[in-house]
Design a protein around this motif. Structure first.
Motif, PDB file in Angstrom:
ATOM      1  N   ARG A   9     -13.918 -12.463  15.847  1.00  0.00           N
ATOM      2  CA  ARG A   9     -14.476 -13.749  15.422  1.00  0.00           C
ATOM      3  C   ARG A   9     -13.718 -14.891  16.099  1.00  0.00           C
ATOM      4  O   ARG A   9     -14.339 -15.825  16.613  1.00  0.00           O
ATOM      5  CB  ARG A   9     -14.375 -13.877  13.905  1.00  0.00           C
ATOM      6  N   LYS A  10     -12.413 -14.816  16.116  1.00  0.00           N
ATOM      7  CA  LYS A  10     -11.591 -15.865  16.736  1.00  0.00           C
ATOM      8  C   LYS A  10     -11.858 -15.942  18.242  1.00  0.00           C
ATOM      9  O   LYS A  10     -12.004 -17.028  18.794  1.00  0.00           O
ATOM     10  CB  LYS A  10     -10.112 -15.603  16.482  1.00  0.00           C
ATOM     11  N   ARG A  11     -11.962 -14.785  18.895  1.00  0.00           N
ATOM     12  CA  ARG A  11     -12.226 -14.751  20.338  1.00  0.00           C
ATOM     13  C   ARG A  11     -13.566 -15.399  20.653  1.00  0.00           C
ATOM     14  O   ARG A  11     -13.674 -16.239  21.545  1.00  0.00           O
ATOM     15  CB  ARG A  11     -12.200 -13.301  20.827  1.00  0.00           C
ATOM     16  N   LEU A  12     -14.605 -15.041  19.896  1.00  0.00           N
ATOM     17  CA  LEU A  12     -15.928 -15.613  20.126  1.00  0.00           C
ATOM     18  C   LEU A  12     -15.945 -17.110  19.801  1.00  0.00           C
ATOM     19  O   LEU A  12     -16.582 -17.901  20.506  1.00  0.00           O
ATOM     20  CB  LEU A  12     -16.980 -14.870  19.304  1.00  0.00           C
ATOM     21  N   PHE A  13     -15.226 -17.493  18.758  1.00  0.00           N
ATOM     22  CA  PHE A  13     -15.095 -18.914  18.416  1.00  0.00           C
ATOM     23  C   PHE A  13     -14.480 -19.677  19.586  1.00  0.00           C
ATOM     24  O   PHE A  13     -15.004 -20.712  20.015  1.00  0.00           O
ATOM     25  CB  PHE A  13     -14.238 -19.075  17.153  1.00  0.00           C
ATOM     26  N   PHE A  64     -10.963 -15.861  27.115  1.00  0.00           N
ATOM     27  CA  PHE A  64     -11.464 -15.235  25.891  1.00  0.00           C
ATOM     28  C   PHE A  64     -12.616 -14.264  26.102  1.00  0.00           C
ATOM     29  O   PHE A  64     -13.079 -13.655  25.154  1.00  0.00           O
ATOM     30  CB  PHE A  64     -11.862 -16.323  24.888  1.00  0.00           C
ATOM     31  N   SER A  65     -13.088 -14.125  27.321  1.00  0.00           N
ATOM     32  CA  SER A  65     -14.207 -13.213  27.564  1.00  0.00           C
ATOM     33  C   SER A  65     -13.684 -11.829  27.933  1.00  0.00           C
ATOM     34  O   SER A  65     -12.574 -11.680  28.436  1.00  0.00           O
ATOM     35  CB  SER A  65     -15.096 -13.756  28.680  1.00  0.00           C
ATOM     36  N   THR A  66     -14.522 -10.834  27.682  1.00  0.00           N
ATOM     37  CA  THR A  66     -14.206  -9.491  28.154  1.00  0.00           C
ATOM     38  C   THR A  66     -14.610  -9.415  29.624  1.00  0.00           C
ATOM     39  O   THR A  66     -15.336 -10.285  30.129  1.00  0.00           O
ATOM     40  CB  THR A  66     -14.978  -8.425  27.350  1.00  0.00           C
ATOM     41  N   MET A  67     -14.186  -8.372  30.285  1.00  0.00           N
ATOM     42  CA  MET A  67     -14.541  -8.203  31.693  1.00  0.00           C
ATOM     43  C   MET A  67     -16.058  -8.095  31.845  1.00  0.00           C
ATOM     44  O   MET A  67     -16.634  -8.710  32.747  1.00  0.00           O
ATOM     45  CB  MET A  67     -13.853  -6.959  32.266  1.00  0.00           C
TER      46      MET A  67
END
Length: 184
Positions: A12-16, A121-124
């Motif tokens: 949630r924090k990463r997507l935020f 904050f994004s994944t590869m």
């Protein structure tokens, strides 16, 4: 089914944070396009700039609010939000590139802003979708603008310029991998 190794709050924090960065990126692009319009470098109207900005910003703000207030946040919702926002970004990018006709190539620079601002904050895989999706949209919008809307421009020149961004994207992916390796 419960997966104890998945930290939902971390997701949630990463997507935020991805969405906060996206909002910052949108505002930077909106300021850039507004300056280009003010300098008479593009024929896009202020109303079109405002409309595209409104859709981009409100969509992102709504996503941020959903992330904050949604009680049953999980991986499925995270994926749905990411894909929804990515599709909206692609639609806005396509329309914007088509509207800024005279400086259409700047669309790739604006996409580059979107890509670089999402690195932390994004994944590869998310970064790959954003990066190569942006290149694809740039090519499609350029083709549409030149051949369908009959705007000025040489499609092959603009295609070459767009493809020149791919080495930069590969470097960003490499740096992202290094950052991930360093975190672990």
């Amino acid at each position: 089914m419960n997966f104890p190794y998945i930290n939902i709050e971390a997701d949630r924090k990463r997507l935020f944070l991805m969405n906060v960065n996206a909002l910052i990126g949108y505002v930077l692009v909106e300021v850039g396009i507004t300056i280009a319009k003010f300098l008479h470098l593009t024929s896009i109207t202020y109303f079109e700039i405002f409309s595209l900005s409104l859709v981009a910003n409100l969509t992102t703000i709504c996503a941020i609010l959903l992330i904050i207030y949604l009680n049953n946040f999980n991986k499925k919702i995270e994926r749905i939000l990411f894909i929804s926002e990515l599709l909206i970004y692609f639609i806005i990018l396509f329309i914007a590139i088509s509207k800024i006709s005279e400086i259409r190539f700047v669309g790739m620079i604006f996409a580059f802003i979107a890509i670089t601002i999402e690195i932390p904050f994004s994944t590869m895989s998310e970064l790959l979708y954003i990066s190569f999706g942006s290149v694809f949209i740039q090519i499609c919008a350029t083709f549409f603008s030149i051949y369908i809307l009959e705007q000025q421009g040489n499609f092959y020149h603009e295609l070459f310029y767009t493809l020149c961004f791919i080495p930069s994207l590969i470097i960003i992916m490499y740096v992202k991998r290094q950052i991930n390796a360093y975190k672990d």
